[in-house]
Every structure is written in C-alpha cells, then in structure tokens.
Write an enzyme that holds these catalytic residues in place. Structure first.
Site, PDB file in Angstrom:
ATOM      1  N   ARG A 278     -80.043 -35.212   3.711  1.00 16.68           N
ATOM      2  CA  ARG A 278     -79.732 -34.933   5.114  1.00 16.68           C
ATOM      3  C   ARG A 278     -78.031 -34.913   5.138  1.00 16.68           C
ATOM      4  O   ARG A 278     -77.671 -34.637   6.260  1.00 16.68           O
ATOM      5  CB  ARG A 278     -80.272 -35.669   6.146  1.00 16.68           C
ATOM      6  CG  ARG A 278     -80.032 -37.264   5.896  1.00 16.68           C
ATOM      7  CD  ARG A 278     -81.159 -37.931   6.791  1.00 16.68           C
ATOM      8  NE  ARG A 278     -81.092 -39.481   6.570  1.00 16.68           N
ATOM      9  CZ  ARG A 278     -81.700 -40.111   5.482  1.00 16.68           C
ATOM     10  NH1 ARG A 278     -82.764 -39.220   4.694  1.00 16.68           N
ATOM     11  NH2 ARG A 278     -81.816 -41.378   5.346  1.00 16.68           N
ATOM     12  N   GLU A 363     -84.225 -39.385  10.735  1.00 23.15           N
ATOM     13  CA  GLU A 363     -84.639 -40.007   9.386  1.00 23.15           C
ATOM     14  C   GLU A 363     -83.937 -40.791   8.902  1.00 23.15           C
ATOM     15  O   GLU A 363     -84.115 -41.742   8.117  1.00 23.15           O
ATOM     16  CB  GLU A 363     -84.541 -38.768   8.436  1.00 23.15           C
ATOM     17  CG  GLU A 363     -85.453 -38.872   7.126  1.00 23.15           C
ATOM     18  CD  GLU A 363     -85.501 -37.764   6.042  1.00 23.15           C
ATOM     19  OE1 GLU A 363     -84.655 -37.168   5.726  1.00 23.15           O
ATOM     20  OE2 GLU A 363     -86.532 -36.942   5.977  1.00 23.15           O
ATOM     21  N   HIS A 394     -83.092 -23.608  32.257  1.00 26.59           N
ATOM     22  CA  HIS A 394     -84.236 -22.866  33.068  1.00 26.59           C
ATOM     23  C   HIS A 394     -85.436 -23.569  32.525  1.00 26.59           C
ATOM     24  O   HIS A 394     -86.509 -22.792  32.536  1.00 26.59           O
ATOM     25  CB  HIS A 394     -84.044 -21.541  32.729  1.00 26.59           C
ATOM     26  CG  HIS A 394     -82.901 -21.035  33.615  1.00 26.59           C
ATOM     27  ND1 HIS A 394     -82.987 -20.846  34.939  1.00 26.59           N
ATOM     28  CD2 HIS A 394     -81.578 -20.720  33.368  1.00 26.59           C
ATOM     29  CE1 HIS A 394     -81.742 -20.133  35.287  1.00 26.59           C
ATOM     30  NE2 HIS A 394     -80.971 -20.361  34.297  1.00 26.59           N
ATOM     31  N   LYS A 518     -96.983 -37.778   2.265  1.00 29.69           N
ATOM     32  CA  LYS A 518     -97.073 -37.030   1.114  1.00 29.69           C
ATOM     33  C   LYS A 518     -98.250 -37.317   0.089  1.00 29.69           C
ATOM     34  O   LYS A 518     -98.826 -36.677  -0.553  1.00 29.69           O
ATOM     35  CB  LYS A 518     -95.831 -36.843   0.285  1.00 29.69           C
ATOM     36  CG  LYS A 518     -94.832 -36.546   0.910  1.00 29.69           C
ATOM     37  CD  LYS A 518     -93.468 -36.690  -0.138  1.00 29.69           C
ATOM     38  CE  LYS A 518     -92.151 -36.261   0.855  1.00 29.69           C
ATOM     39  NZ  LYS A 518     -90.959 -36.667   0.083  1.00 29.69           N
TER      40      LYS A 518
HETATM   41  O1  F6P Z   1     -89.661 -35.752   2.714  1.00 28.64           O
HETATM   42  C1  F6P Z   1     -88.387 -35.844   3.155  1.00 28.64           C
HETATM   43  C2  F6P Z   1     -87.371 -35.428   2.210  1.00 28.64           C
HETATM   44  O2  F6P Z   1     -87.044 -36.196   1.116  1.00 28.64           O
HETATM   45  C3  F6P Z   1     -85.883 -35.190   2.753  1.00 28.64           C
HETATM   46  O3  F6P Z   1     -85.225 -36.541   3.045  1.00 28.64           O
HETATM   47  C4  F6P Z   1     -85.246 -34.189   2.128  1.00 28.64           C
HETATM   48  O4  F6P Z   1     -83.933 -33.602   2.877  1.00 28.64           O
HETATM   49  C5  F6P Z   1     -86.111 -33.476   2.009  1.00 28.64           C
HETATM   50  O5  F6P Z   1     -87.590 -34.036   1.967  1.00 28.64           O
HETATM   51  C6  F6P Z   1     -86.398 -32.493   0.746  1.00 28.64           C
HETATM   52  O6  F6P Z   1     -86.042 -32.892  -0.340  1.00 28.64           O
HETATM   53  P1  F6P Z   1     -85.494 -32.242  -1.747  1.00 28.64           P
HETATM   54  O7  F6P Z   1     -84.267 -31.450  -1.606  1.00 28.64           O
HETATM   55  O8  F6P Z   1     -85.594 -33.164  -2.820  1.00 28.64           O
HETATM   56  O9  F6P Z   1     -86.718 -31.066  -1.854  1.00 28.64           O
END
Ligand code: F6P
Length: 555
Positions: A278, A363, A394, A518
């Site tokens: 991020r 996050e 609005h 996941k």
């Molecule tokens: O699942 C969350 C995450 O790990 C994020 O922190 C990250 O930005 C995203 O998935 C994508 O991860 P990657 O760039 O490794 O595909």
C-alpha cells in the site's frame, strides 16, 4: 527488550500515558464547547490554527480544539516517541518486525546522492537504477520504439494487480489524466470477477496492448488468474510463445515466480520487501502511471513526495502537517468516539482517492494488538470513506450535517482547475469551490433555532431545519493538482497513518488480517466444482455452498 521493540521507545498502554490522561480531563471541559464560541473568542483563530508545507495549506481551525488541546496533543506525540520513530523509519530501522522488514517507502523518492543502508547496502542506488530502467522503457513505449509482436505501436496499457498493486496507479492515473499521453489509454483489472477482465479487454486491440502484471509477491490469486487470462488472449492472437515478451512486463519483488509464470526477467521491474504494497505506487508498481504521464511527470511526482518527507522529518510538531492531522484524528477517534473519517476531494479527478486511502489507512492501522502482541485497549484505525464533492453533497452529507454521528471530514480542493470551463460567463471551478467553502462553514457553524425562526419558518418545521454545527473539518487547499502536489498529498496521508500507528503502538506495516479469508477460500475452491461436497463447515457456510452448487447444476 523484546526484539519487536528493538527500534522504538518502550511504551506503556496508551490510556496509562500521562498526556492521554491529561487529554481525557481536558476533553471533559471542552466537549460541549461550540466552534461558534471558539471563533467568537478569537478573531485570529484561522491563522493560529493553520500550517503550510510542500504546496499544501492546511486550515485546521474548524476543529473542536483550543490552544490547550493542541499543546496536550503535541505532548502526546512527544511522549509516545513519535520523533524517535520518524528518525528510525527514515534511517531504515526494522520497524515491521512481525515480518522482519525495514519500512523504507521514503527511500523510493530519495535523491540519488543520498545514502540509506539496508543490511549494509545503499538502497538508493538500486532505487535509481530501477527508475532509470522504467524511464527508458517508458520512453520506448511512448515513442513507439517498443512495439507489439506484429509491429503495432502500443496504445493500450492494461495494469493487472490488486490492492496496493492497483489502487495507487489507478488513483494517480485518474488524478493526473489531464497530463497523460492521450494516445495511450490505461485500463485496470483487479477483481477475480471475470466481469472486470472482460469489460477492460472487450474492445482492445491485442496487437497494440501491453499488459503490466503488478504483484509484490507474484502469488496473489486474483492477479495470477487475470494474468493467465491475458496470456491466453495474447497466445490466441499470435499463436507463438515469443509474442509474450512484446506484450507483457512484470513488476514484482519475486523474480523466481515471475520466471515461472513465463515472463523473462529482462522484462521485469523490481522493488524490495521494505516497500509495503500500500506504500508502493511510487516504486516500479507505478510503471503504467509512468507510461501515461512520462518519466518527467513521474519524477515531478517523486519530488512532491520528497518535499513532504523532508517537511515531516524536520518540521517542529506544531507546524508538521502529518503530525497535526494524525493528532486531530486521535482526538476524535479516542476521545469523541468518532468511528470514521470522510475524505471529500473537491476535484473529480480524485474520485478514487478515498478508495486508495482506505487501503493505506485501514490495512495499516486496522489492528487490535500492540507491537508486543497485547490488546491495544483503545480504539485504533478509523473507517475511511468518501466521494468527490459536490456529488457527496447530494447523497450522504445529510447525515454529516444532521445525523447523530460525529464524522470528522477532510476537505481537499485546488485554486486552479485543470479544466477551467465557464457556463454563461460563470467559472465552473468557482461553483465547485464555493460549495467546498460553504460546506465547511455550514458544518462548523450550523444554523440555530433562533436563526431558523427568524426566517419565518413554520413552527412544526423549525426542529427539522436546525443545523447543530460543531462538526469538525480539516481544509486542505492547494494551488493546482500537479504530479508534485499529488505526491505531497499522498505522502501527507502516509505519514499521518504512521504517526497514528506509533501513538497506538500498533505495527502499521503488516496485514495478517487478510490471511484467514485467503486460506479458507483455497479450501472452498474445489468444493464448488463437480464431485461430492462433503460439508464440514458450519451449518450456514455448508448450506450456502450447497445452494450455490444446486444453482450451478452440481447437486
Ligand atoms: O491481501 C492483501 C495484500 O497483501 C495487500 O497488502 C497487497 O497490496 C495486495 O494484497 C496485493 O499483493 P501483491 O502485490 O503481492 O499481489
């Protein structure tokens, strides 16, 4: 000292800190004070409660604070070791100790003559080497030197990635579109929902399309599934494996997986594990953005990030924009009990900015244990949401003005428009910005019962037409939305999130909370295909899966 605290000051629980206790007592005395009174008491309030850096003017006078609040909040920052933490982050300390990593997104925009050591190696050299390769590739794509397999110029770039590998480049592309090469269009595919891929690619000419596969780990299910679809499209078009090199590049930290996927490492742009997903769109993850705005535009954006970094690192806390915004956020979050923050850009091109900040903030600080793994004991990261003004006005502003919830808002606006249209001699931008100023005024001062009655309002409508006011806002005002101001704005929020994480004593740089879903999804995937479904989840999940299977003709 536990290894997790190796780089930072040992901290007692937040609610036991002296400054926090003092703020609690102070809160009780100021809670009922109205912004009307605060402004009436001091005609200089706006200038006393504003600060400016890196092209961003912050007026925070419409917050429910007085001088004592500010002093106590600044004390809280000192007491929680924010100064030491800033120094530790910039010097490459391993602040992300649950993952054993430094936190060095600031190195991505360091000047080439700086030295930042990670494991004894100057990472700034690596950063600039990748930037140079990205720049050269960008030039080749934009000039037509790099062409598709059949010799066509690249006119479409499809960025495939998710989370930090999507939201940053997408947000910034939208923000800076007016400065992009309009002969090259960018598309973004993130969701594993086939609709995302199908809609983004339904009308493209594969012969003139470049796919940029962005994934820090190169193991992310969504991204790999979409990348495989793209690969199949290209192979279906050309029927030759050799075509992949002309139509695919990868951005990742994981060369092994990139090669396994079938992309030549010569077509890979790397970054490093000390860049959080991020926090990565100013790394090679921004390649598609760089192709759109050019290497000079990208470099201008990095300069903006750098100006805010320098300000954050050196300005006294009383004038330090990220520190002030972080402290104000804590004031509402931990004392007023505010649950969310609305981010309201008065600029259509920032329409994905709130979505970008959602990942950055939620996050990072959506955590409930401290760096030592104990319960935090106080509220941490807020819910971030928002839409561009005036659209939000609005839709949901009603609740902000007259609802029962306190929602601190960040208003973001620019003095110049990138599209200065006029309607019958009236500047559209003035219409837009008049609304920005009006909303912050209305939220702060409201409309009293007396004022409503004085307008001759029918008695039974008076209560409905009263605006309580005292709704806090930050006003961020910049000259215009350039790559540099965007960089500074993003860095401002990155550092705000950092300061809050330090004060709450959480690790803002891991994201264990995304793992469980996941793992469970991986277990469920085969249960949705042909074959018998053994069940074994809870009764709700079992019956949802069974119903899904029935509707898919599997049972
Ligand atoms: O699942 C969350 C995450 O790990 C994020 O922190 C990250 O930005 C995203 O998935 C994508 O991860 P990657 O760039 O490794 O595909």
């Amino acid at each position: 000292m536990s290894p997790i605290m190796a780089d930072l000051k040992a901290l007692p629980p937040l609610e036991q800190s002296t400054a926090f206790a003092a703020l609690q007592t102070h809160f009780e005395s100021i809670e009922s004070l109205h912004l009307r009174e605060l402004f009436a008491q001091d005609s200089e309030r706006a200038s006393k409660f504003s600060a400016e850096a890196a092209g961003i003017y912050l007026d925070y006078s419409k917050n429910r604070i007085n001088e004592t609040t500010r002093q106590l909040l600044l004390k809280l920052a000192e007491e929680r070791g924010v100064r030491e933490a800033i120094d530790a982050m910039f010097s490459g300390a391993q602040l992300n100790l649950t993952e054993g990593r430094a936190v060095l997104h600031t190195a991505l925009r360091a000047n080439s003559d700086e030295t930042i050591l990670v494991d004894g190696k100057n990472v700034v050299d690596d950063v600039h080497e990748v930037l140079r390769r990205m720049g050269d590739f960008t030039d080749r794509v934009r000039s037509g030197e790099h062409r598709g397999f059949s010799g066509k110029k690249i006119t479409t770039v499809v960025n495939i990635g998710i989370g930090g590998s999507d939201l940053g480049p997408l947000m910034a592309y939208e923000a800076l579109k007016s400065r992009s090469d309009r002969d090259i269009q960018l598309r973004f595919v993130s969701n594993v929902d086939g609709t995302d891929f199908a809609e983004a690619t339904r009308d493209i000419d594969i012969e003139s399309t470049l796919f940029v596969i962005c994934s820090k780990t190169f193991t992310t299910l969504e991204t790999l599934a979409n990348a495989r679809l793209a690969r199949a499209l290209v192979l279906a078009k050309f029927g030759e494996e050799k075509s992949i090199a002309a139509h695919f590049v990868a951005v990742s930290t994981n060369q092994e997986q990139v090669e396994e996927f079938g992309i030549d490492p010569a077509n890979m742009f790397g970054f490093w594990d000390w860049v959080g997903g991020r926090y990565s769109y100013d790394s090679a993850i921004g390649l598609s953005l760089m192709i759109a705005i050019g290497r000079d535009g990208f470099s201008e954006m990095l300069q903006g990030f750098r100006s805010m970094d320098q300000h954050f690192r050196s300005a006294p806390f009383a004038e330090n924009l990220p520190v002030l915004m972080a402290l104000l956020g804590i004031w509402y979050n931990n004392f007023f009990g505010a649950e969310s923050v609305a981010v309201l850009p008065y600029d259509q091109s920032l329409h994905r900015f709130a979505a970008y900040l959602q990942q950055l903030d939620m996050e990072s600080n959506g955590k409930s244990v401290t760096r030592q793994g104990e319960s935090v004991g106080v509220q941490t990261g807020p819910i971030i949401w928002g839409e561009p003004g005036t659209n939000g006005q609005h839709a949901f502003y009603q609740l902000i003005h007259q609802g029962t919830k306190l929602i601190p808002c960040d208003f973001i606006g620019f003095c110049q428009s990138e599209n200065p249209l006029e309607t019958e001699g009236q500047s559209m931008h003035d219409l837009l910005m008049a609304n920005y100023f009006a909303q912050t005024e209305a939220l702060a001062f409201g409309k009293t019962e007396e004022e409503v009655k004085a307008e001759g309002t029918r008695e039974d409508l008076v209560a409905h037409r009263v605006f309580p006011g005292n709704r806090p806002t930050n006003s961020l005002l910049m000259d215009r939305l350039t790559p540099a101001t965007l960089g500074a704005l993003v860095a401002l929020y990155e550092h705000k999130v950092f300061v809050q994480g330090i004060i709450w004593n959480v690790n803002s740089f891991d994201q264990w909370g995304v793992e469980l879903g996941k793992v469970l999804a991986k277990r469920i995937i085969p249960e949705l295909s042909a074959g018998s479904f053994p069940g074994g989840h809870d009764s709700s999940t079992d019956s949802l899966i069974s119903r899904y299977r029935q509707h898919r003709g599997l049972e």
